[in-house]
Design a protein around this motif. Sequence first.
Motif, PDB file in Angstrom:
ATOM      1  N   PHE A 170      -1.413   2.931 -19.416  1.00 41.60           N
ATOM      2  CA  PHE A 170      -2.779   2.456 -19.179  1.00 41.60           C
ATOM      3  C   PHE A 170      -3.089   1.273 -20.094  1.00 41.60           C
ATOM      4  O   PHE A 170      -2.633   1.215 -21.239  1.00 41.60           O
ATOM      5  N   ALA A 171      -3.877   0.347 -19.570  1.00 41.51           N
ATOM      6  CA  ALA A 171      -4.300  -0.816 -20.358  1.00 41.51           C
ATOM      7  C   ALA A 171      -5.576  -1.369 -19.748  1.00 41.51           C
ATOM      8  O   ALA A 171      -5.881  -1.128 -18.576  1.00 41.51           O
ATOM      9  N   GLN A 172      -6.297  -2.116 -20.549  1.00 38.62           N
ATOM     10  CA  GLN A 172      -7.376  -2.927 -19.992  1.00 38.62           C
ATOM     11  C   GLN A 172      -6.771  -4.291 -19.691  1.00 38.62           C
ATOM     12  O   GLN A 172      -5.909  -4.772 -20.421  1.00 38.62           O
ATOM     13  N   SER A 173      -7.190  -4.906 -18.607  1.00 34.82           N
ATOM     14  CA  SER A 173      -6.606  -6.186 -18.224  1.00 34.82           C
ATOM     15  C   SER A 173      -7.639  -7.000 -17.464  1.00 34.82           C
ATOM     16  O   SER A 173      -8.441  -6.443 -16.705  1.00 34.82           O
ATOM     17  N   LEU A 174      -7.597  -8.306 -17.676  1.00 37.09           N
ATOM     18  CA  LEU A 174      -8.509  -9.180 -16.945  1.00 37.09           C
ATOM     19  C   LEU A 174      -8.106  -9.241 -15.474  1.00 37.09           C
ATOM     20  O   LEU A 174      -6.934  -9.441 -15.138  1.00 37.09           O
ATOM     21  N   TRP A 175      -9.092  -9.074 -14.626  1.00 33.15           N
ATOM     22  CA  TRP A 175      -8.908  -9.237 -13.179  1.00 33.15           C
ATOM     23  C   TRP A 175      -9.940 -10.276 -12.767  1.00 33.15           C
ATOM     24  O   TRP A 175     -11.072  -9.982 -12.535  1.00 33.15           O
ATOM     25  N   ARG A 176      -9.516 -11.535 -12.785  1.00 34.27           N
ATOM     26  CA  ARG A 176     -10.433 -12.677 -12.712  1.00 34.27           C
ATOM     27  C   ARG A 176     -11.402 -12.609 -13.909  1.00 34.27           C
ATOM     28  O   ARG A 176     -10.938 -12.483 -15.041  1.00 34.27           O
ATOM     29  N   SER A 177     -12.699 -12.622 -13.684  1.00 36.60           N
ATOM     30  CA  SER A 177     -13.649 -12.676 -14.806  1.00 36.60           C
ATOM     31  C   SER A 177     -14.032 -11.304 -15.347  1.00 36.60           C
ATOM     32  O   SER A 177     -14.885 -11.222 -16.227  1.00 36.60           O
ATOM     33  N   ARG A 178     -13.387 -10.252 -14.834  1.00 35.85           N
ATOM     34  CA  ARG A 178     -13.825  -8.894 -15.203  1.00 35.85           C
ATOM     35  C   ARG A 178     -12.679  -8.100 -15.810  1.00 35.85           C
ATOM     36  O   ARG A 178     -11.650  -7.895 -15.168  1.00 35.85           O
TER      37      ARG A 178
ATOM     38  N   PRO B 209      -3.806  -9.957 -10.306  1.00 34.78           N
ATOM     39  CA  PRO B 209      -3.525 -11.328 -10.750  1.00 34.78           C
ATOM     40  C   PRO B 209      -2.482 -11.422 -11.858  1.00 34.78           C
ATOM     41  O   PRO B 209      -2.211 -12.514 -12.362  1.00 34.78           O
ATOM     42  N   GLY B 210      -1.905 -10.290 -12.241  1.00 32.76           N
ATOM     43  CA  GLY B 210      -1.002 -10.276 -13.386  1.00 32.76           C
ATOM     44  C   GLY B 210      -1.653  -9.546 -14.545  1.00 32.76           C
ATOM     45  O   GLY B 210      -2.836  -9.183 -14.517  1.00 32.76           O
ATOM     46  N   LEU B 211      -0.863  -9.318 -15.569  1.00 29.98           N
ATOM     47  CA  LEU B 211      -1.306  -8.529 -16.719  1.00 29.98           C
ATOM     48  C   LEU B 211      -1.878  -9.454 -17.791  1.00 29.98           C
ATOM     49  O   LEU B 211      -1.210 -10.376 -18.254  1.00 29.98           O
ATOM     50  N   TYR B 212      -3.127  -9.209 -18.168  1.00 31.52           N
ATOM     51  CA  TYR B 212      -3.816  -9.991 -19.209  1.00 31.52           C
ATOM     52  C   TYR B 212      -4.463  -8.994 -20.177  1.00 31.52           C
ATOM     53  O   TYR B 212      -5.643  -8.678 -20.078  1.00 31.52           O
ATOM     54  N   THR B 213      -3.646  -8.489 -21.085  1.00 28.69           N
ATOM     55  CA  THR B 213      -4.098  -7.460 -22.011  1.00 28.69           C
ATOM     56  C   THR B 213      -4.623  -8.090 -23.291  1.00 28.69           C
ATOM     57  O   THR B 213      -4.593  -9.304 -23.484  1.00 28.69           O
ATOM     58  N   GLU B 214      -5.057  -7.225 -24.192  1.00 34.49           N
ATOM     59  CA  GLU B 214      -5.265  -7.632 -25.567  1.00 34.49           C
ATOM     60  C   GLU B 214      -3.890  -7.911 -26.191  1.00 34.49           C
ATOM     61  O   GLU B 214      -2.854  -7.768 -25.539  1.00 34.49           O
TER      62      GLU B 214
ATOM     63  N   SER C 232     -22.665  -2.561 -10.486  1.00 28.97           N
ATOM     64  CA  SER C 232     -22.813  -3.370 -11.688  1.00 28.97           C
ATOM     65  C   SER C 232     -21.473  -4.002 -12.056  1.00 28.97           C
ATOM     66  O   SER C 232     -20.407  -3.452 -11.767  1.00 28.97           O
ATOM     67  N   LEU C 233     -21.523  -5.163 -12.715  1.00 29.25           N
ATOM     68  CA  LEU C 233     -20.309  -5.893 -13.094  1.00 29.25           C
ATOM     69  C   LEU C 233     -19.691  -5.279 -14.352  1.00 29.25           C
ATOM     70  O   LEU C 233     -19.594  -5.929 -15.394  1.00 29.25           O
ATOM     71  N   TYR C 234     -19.257  -4.034 -14.240  1.00 28.17           N
ATOM     72  CA  TYR C 234     -18.748  -3.346 -15.419  1.00 28.17           C
ATOM     73  C   TYR C 234     -17.477  -4.006 -15.946  1.00 28.17           C
ATOM     74  O   TYR C 234     -16.538  -4.304 -15.202  1.00 28.17           O
ATOM     75  N   SER C 235     -17.476  -4.199 -17.248  1.00 27.07           N
ATOM     76  CA  SER C 235     -16.289  -4.615 -17.991  1.00 27.07           C
ATOM     77  C   SER C 235     -15.785  -3.384 -18.733  1.00 27.07           C
ATOM     78  O   SER C 235     -16.558  -2.701 -19.406  1.00 27.07           O
ATOM     79  N   TRP C 236     -14.447  -3.108 -18.627  1.00 23.44           N
ATOM     80  CA  TRP C 236     -13.893  -1.877 -19.184  1.00 23.44           C
ATOM     81  C   TRP C 236     -12.975  -2.174 -20.360  1.00 23.44           C
ATOM     82  O   TRP C 236     -12.214  -3.141 -20.348  1.00 23.44           O
ATOM     83  N   ASN C 237     -13.056  -1.302 -21.370  1.00 27.52           N
ATOM     84  CA  ASN C 237     -12.224  -1.444 -22.562  1.00 27.52           C
ATOM     85  C   ASN C 237     -11.609  -0.086 -22.875  1.00 27.52           C
ATOM     86  O   ASN C 237     -12.316   0.889 -23.121  1.00 27.52           O
ATOM     87  N   LEU C 238     -10.260   0.002 -22.836  1.00 34.04           N
ATOM     88  CA  LEU C 238      -9.567   1.254 -23.101  1.00 34.04           C
ATOM     89  C   LEU C 238      -9.596   1.573 -24.590  1.00 34.04           C
ATOM     90  O   LEU C 238      -9.194   0.761 -25.417  1.00 34.04           O
ATOM     91  N   LEU C 239     -10.044   2.781 -24.930  1.00 34.66           N
ATOM     92  CA  LEU C 239     -10.107   3.219 -26.328  1.00 34.66           C
ATOM     93  C   LEU C 239      -8.993   4.197 -26.690  1.00 34.66           C
ATOM     94  O   LEU C 239      -8.530   4.204 -27.828  1.00 34.66           O
ATOM     95  N   GLY C 240      -8.542   5.033 -25.741  1.00 35.53           N
ATOM     96  CA  GLY C 240      -7.482   5.990 -26.043  1.00 35.53           C
ATOM     97  C   GLY C 240      -7.275   6.958 -24.897  1.00 35.53           C
ATOM     98  O   GLY C 240      -8.125   7.104 -24.011  1.00 35.53           O
TER      99      GLY C 240
END
Length: 732
Positions: A377-385, A354-359, A409-417
């Motif tokens: 690498f990045a975390q990005s919203l893909w719809r609600s996740r 859906p496009g890039l939606y980063t922090e 499970s509806l895992y939400s991911w957050n890149l730390l490093g």
Amino acid sequence: MSFLQYSGSSRYYKELVELPIPTSADFISSMIRVSYSIRDHERNAKRTITKTFTLSRPELASVDFEPTLTSTTAQVSSEVQAFTASLSEKRQAILREVSDSNGGKKRYVEVWANSHLEASLEVTKRHGQFHTDEFFKSFSFSPSETALVYTAEANPETVEELDDDPYPKFRFTPHFGETLYTRKRPTLFVFRWRPSGDAKNITRVAKRDLSLTSLSLEQPPSIPVVFGQATFVTETRLYATGYEQTADGKILGVKGCFNKPSSLWELALPDEDLETGLTTECTSVKVNMPGRSSRSPRVLFDTDGTAIALFWLSNPTGGAHASTVSLHSRDLKGESGDRIVVDAVSDPGSNQFPGLYTEYNLANSPFIRYSGETYVFAQSLWRSRPTLISMRAESGSVIDETPLSEGQSLYSWNLLGTDGWGSVVCSRSTPTSPPEVVLLTLKRDGFFGAPRVLDNPLLSSEVQEALDGLSASIIPIPNRHPIETIVIKSKEPVEGYKPICLTIPHGGPHAASTTAFTPSVVAYALEGYTVSLPNYTGSMGFGEKYIQELCGQCGTLDVADCISTVEELIKLGISERQRQVLLGGSHGGFLTAHLIGQYPDIFSAAVMRNPVISAGELCGSDITDWPYAEFGLPFGPGTHVTPDSFAKLYTASPIAYIDKVTTPVLLLIGEDDLRVPPTQGKGYYHALKGRGKTVEMLMFPKETHPIDGVEAARISFEAGRDWFRAFTQKES
């Protein structure tokens, strides 16, 4: 008589909120250092801890392996303001602030080589506080590891320096808005030292071999610019983000906003030798991207410390305060020019990127180099996740590295490093399970193996059992593509009345409700509520078309989307009429106030945190452009409210429906809110009170827009819980 009566502490809230939240990770040799943020109710403070995981792995990245891990935990001293490791991982740097006996602060810059303090300098008199926020933080080693760049607040000019001219002391200097009001003179400082001894015999560098200089521009631009986010490319070249004033002398607030005037700048220092002066004038070249707001420079280095490429993020300047992000690159070897690696996506198809939606920023170390290819690498919203994505630097192709499979499970991911060659540390959570830290390692086929859990949160058996009794799902709303809502509810079959349904529209409006674990939200579910988190038109993660579609339709389209989620859950039998309550902050408060004004017979109670009530009266906001962009009006330097613009903003605001409100309202107001001035909530309180409506208000001294202080957040949750109980118990 007050309807708000305290019913005691929550059985669940405190334990959930005090769980450690992973915030970042650093790879240092064979160790992974993970930082966590913790809320401590006993001390009424936020604290930081680190856990160090030691792993064994083979020399070659091409060999599959299962790392062996041990861990240790350490409290991070409140003195440490920032920490970073050099590219070789042989040195670490610390920005330290220490309280002195007179109640003041002393500041130090330290460089450590292994366990030896190699260089240290007290900088207390040279500048004010270190800036370590996401907007201004600079903390980068030069390639030779003999220099550091960081950001701090420059000292104001003194009367003595100005030949007894008193006016500069009182002359207006704009600041950077909500939570950044102390940022008036952010300045880049370069600390250099001449190492003595060798790698095996490190000695402390003498003071004569240290220097600290602030950076200024040899030829300042016509519009003032303030720098942050600086990073070394060579010993004498840096890239930094420059935040610009508008032509009428404003600095628009940057917190939560991707659209404010900012650009990337290349800064050239005159010489890498130790400087004798206090200020170094550098030449500057702006990375010219008209109409774009740029930030977050990250440099990719070769193994020998040579800079290969620069990457950064950008959004359109003006308009929606947050939109689809673009990723850019510059070849630092001069073989090719600047290019867009990943561009905005307008209207993605089903399950498509859906496009890039980063922090706001890329991770400090976002790169993986594998089989001759570089991936960002990045975390990005893909719809609600939120998910983990990799972006191939050459082709721009995007891969969802943590896709959602049927029944998962509806895992939400957050890149730390990342470690730069084959391992990634993330946190993951679901709406009903708190964050755990996981290690992902590339296998020889180029795909990640199964996640290795490094750290799990510790929960009491009572809370774990309660969480196990909840379910979470994403429910699409028919005929309103791409609208969907995240629903958290009890797994227990319902007999008699269905649980009260709590709808929580998110703020922004260009933000999103996600499948990430949110303690205060799940605490409401554990109190017996069905919780609905709608992503209405304008939410991030669904394509640029839908962000732009809301602009000019705030107060109508977003309200219609939210009420449609209420109706759909009733239709599906998840909730029922006359058993509905609302909670929202900021633009979510705007929607809450609209919903009880436009649909006065549906909701039994409402709670609003710092709501926008009258968009035409937001002149005191740090983002005065917001109502114009979001409500479809032109904005430029010198723009002010006119009778015509006020009429349009009034009509689109909740205040227009004040006479129709019958729902009891609780207002939670932060006295130091610079985003939505407290006058908005106060005005609504008095307007309702004057009409004989049921309304109460809590004021939180020293709290800003989020009201996220440890005590204030707890009281806000408990007050909302008690307010809902007061007006729904008779229906239970």
